[in-house]
Enzyme design. Structure first.
Site, mmCIF file in Angstrom:
data_model
loop_
_atom_site.group_PDB
_atom_site.id
_atom_site.type_symbol
_atom_site.label_atom_id
_atom_site.label_comp_id
_atom_site.label_asym_id
_atom_site.label_seq_id
_atom_site.Cartn_x
_atom_site.Cartn_y
_atom_site.Cartn_z
ATOM 1 N N LYS A 1 -5.606 -8.585 -0.750
ATOM 2 C CA LYS A 1 -5.065 -8.871 0.590
ATOM 3 C C LYS A 1 -6.035 -8.363 1.649
ATOM 4 O O LYS A 1 -6.291 -9.043 2.645
ATOM 5 C CB LYS A 1 -3.668 -8.245 0.741
ATOM 6 C CG LYS A 1 -2.607 -9.018 -0.052
ATOM 7 C CD LYS A 1 -1.247 -8.346 -0.126
ATOM 8 C CE LYS A 1 -0.326 -9.165 -1.046
ATOM 9 N NZ LYS A 1 1.007 -8.609 -1.233
ATOM 10 N N ASP B 1 5.866 -10.590 5.435
ATOM 11 C CA ASP B 1 6.300 -10.947 4.081
ATOM 12 C C ASP B 1 7.555 -11.823 4.106
ATOM 13 O O ASP B 1 7.887 -12.455 3.099
ATOM 14 C CB ASP B 1 6.636 -9.673 3.286
ATOM 15 C CG ASP B 1 5.546 -9.300 2.298
ATOM 16 O OD1 ASP B 1 4.906 -10.215 1.761
ATOM 17 O OD2 ASP B 1 5.350 -8.092 2.076
ATOM 18 N N GLN C 1 3.621 -3.045 -0.001
ATOM 19 C CA GLN C 1 3.531 -3.676 -1.322
ATOM 20 C C GLN C 1 4.707 -3.218 -2.192
ATOM 21 O O GLN C 1 4.996 -2.025 -2.293
ATOM 22 C CB GLN C 1 2.183 -3.327 -1.978
ATOM 23 C CG GLN C 1 1.912 -4.052 -3.274
ATOM 24 C CD GLN C 1 1.749 -5.564 -3.129
ATOM 25 O OE1 GLN C 1 1.360 -6.065 -2.082
ATOM 26 N NE2 GLN C 1 2.066 -6.289 -4.168
HETATM 27 N N1 GUN Z 1 4.994 -7.618 -4.773
HETATM 28 C C1 GUN Z 1 4.872 -8.778 -5.459
HETATM 29 N N2 GUN Z 1 4.699 -9.803 -4.606
HETATM 30 C C2 GUN Z 1 4.724 -9.282 -3.357
HETATM 31 C C3 GUN Z 1 4.589 -9.846 -2.061
HETATM 32 O O1 GUN Z 1 4.417 -11.055 -1.856
HETATM 33 N N3 GUN Z 1 4.651 -8.955 -1.034
HETATM 34 C C4 GUN Z 1 4.843 -7.633 -1.214
HETATM 35 N N4 GUN Z 1 4.915 -6.852 -0.140
HETATM 36 N N5 GUN Z 1 4.983 -7.086 -2.405
HETATM 37 C C5 GUN Z 1 4.908 -7.912 -3.478
#
Ligand code: GUN
Length: 283
Positions: free
Chosen positions: A49, A116, A93
């Site tokens: 990311k 998100d 995350q």
């Molecule tokens: N964990 C697995 N997929 C995601 C996601 O798209 N965003 C976040 N914040 N955590 C995750």
């Protein structure tokens, strides 16, 4: 032979569009990326990311907190980021370590910065068709279909899996695109029969290679959201697989996403888009 839906190329095109827009407009967006604990898979996602931010011209600020971080401390960091006008998007995350309430974490993030799209406000907006952040993986699925010229309007869409992060929002988005949507799950009777009605089959069940040719109508578009690690020594060198038994389903399907290189790369591309949207919303 199915058409291969190339998530790698499509996600690259989206990242390039975001980068070009940022370069042309002078947008100075900042994403706060918060990682708690030392889950190795989460560390890889977070690194990717941050790399995508760098590529697009988005500033990322990173908070890597130890696994024993208290809920109070995490919520107070989120609060600080909510109130910082320099921060446009906040990403914590998931999963967070045991002892921290995930729901509280999500709900503490300001809806204006919820890139998100996991908060009640964002999910609610999606379900009534209002403006709001859409969770990145389901939004990526729609982009994959649209950019592969797969019509959704009037089509039978079956989503297998009802998670808050993928299944439910994917179903809402397909509905928004005028699909006729069925959500199937672990209690669905005759899953193969239900799945076989799909013109568009979205599979997000989290079981390696569960979906065989028996579940797929001839010519259907198959979107595989699963990703599972394999022992390459026992799998002819293959390291990853999806929820779909690719080699068996590919000859039946009209179009299919590979794993890796299908849905996976789309999540981060859509996060970049959401971060720019957050900046615009705040300015
Ligand atoms: N964990 C697995 N997929 C995601 C996601 O798209 N965003 C976040 N914040 N955590 C995750």
């Amino acid at each position: 032979m199915a058409k291969l839906i190339d998530g790698k190329a499509i996600s690259q095109a989206i990242r390039d569009e975001v980068r070009d827009e940022i370069a042309a407009s002078g947008i100075k967006a900042t994403l706060a990326v918060v990682l708690v604990g030392d889950d190795p898979a989460s560390a890889v996602y977070v690194r990717n990311k941050k790399l995508a931010c760098e590529y697009c011209g988005i500033r990322s600020v990173s908070y890597e907190l130890p696994a024993d971080t208290t809920e109070e401390k995490l919520l107070s960091l989120i609060d600080e980021l909510n109130n910082d006008p320099e921060i446009n998007g906040i990403l914590v995350q998931l999963p967070v370590p045991d002892g921290i309430d995930e729901d509280k974490v999500i709900e503490t993030i300001s809806p204006m910065k919820d890139v998100d799209g996991f908060s009640r406000a964002s999910v609610g907006a999606l379900s009534i068709g209002a403006e709001g952040f859409v969770s990145c993986t389901p939004a990526g699925i729609i982009e994959l279909l649209k950019r592969s010229d797969i019509e959704i309007d009037g089509k039978n869409c079956v989503v297998i899996g009802r998670s808050n992060i993928v299944g439910k929002p994917a179903a809402m988005l397909l509905l928004r695109e005028n699909g006729t949507v069925t959500i199937a799950h672990s209690h669905t009777k005759d899953l193969a029969e239900v799945a076989k009605k799909a013109d568009i089959l979205v599979v997000a069940i989290g079981k390696p290679e569960f979906i065989t040719a028996d579940y797929v109508k001839e010519g259907a578009a198959v979107i595989d959201v699963g990703i599972h690690r394999l022992d390459p020594e026992k799998n002819g060198g293959k390291k990853l697989c999806g929820d779909v038994k690719f080699d068996e389903v590919e000859p039946v399907a009209g179009a299919i996403t590979p794993v890796p290189g299908g849905v996976g790369p789309m999540t981060i591309a859509m996060l970049m888009k959401n971060t720019v949207a957050a900046y615009k919303m705040q300015h």
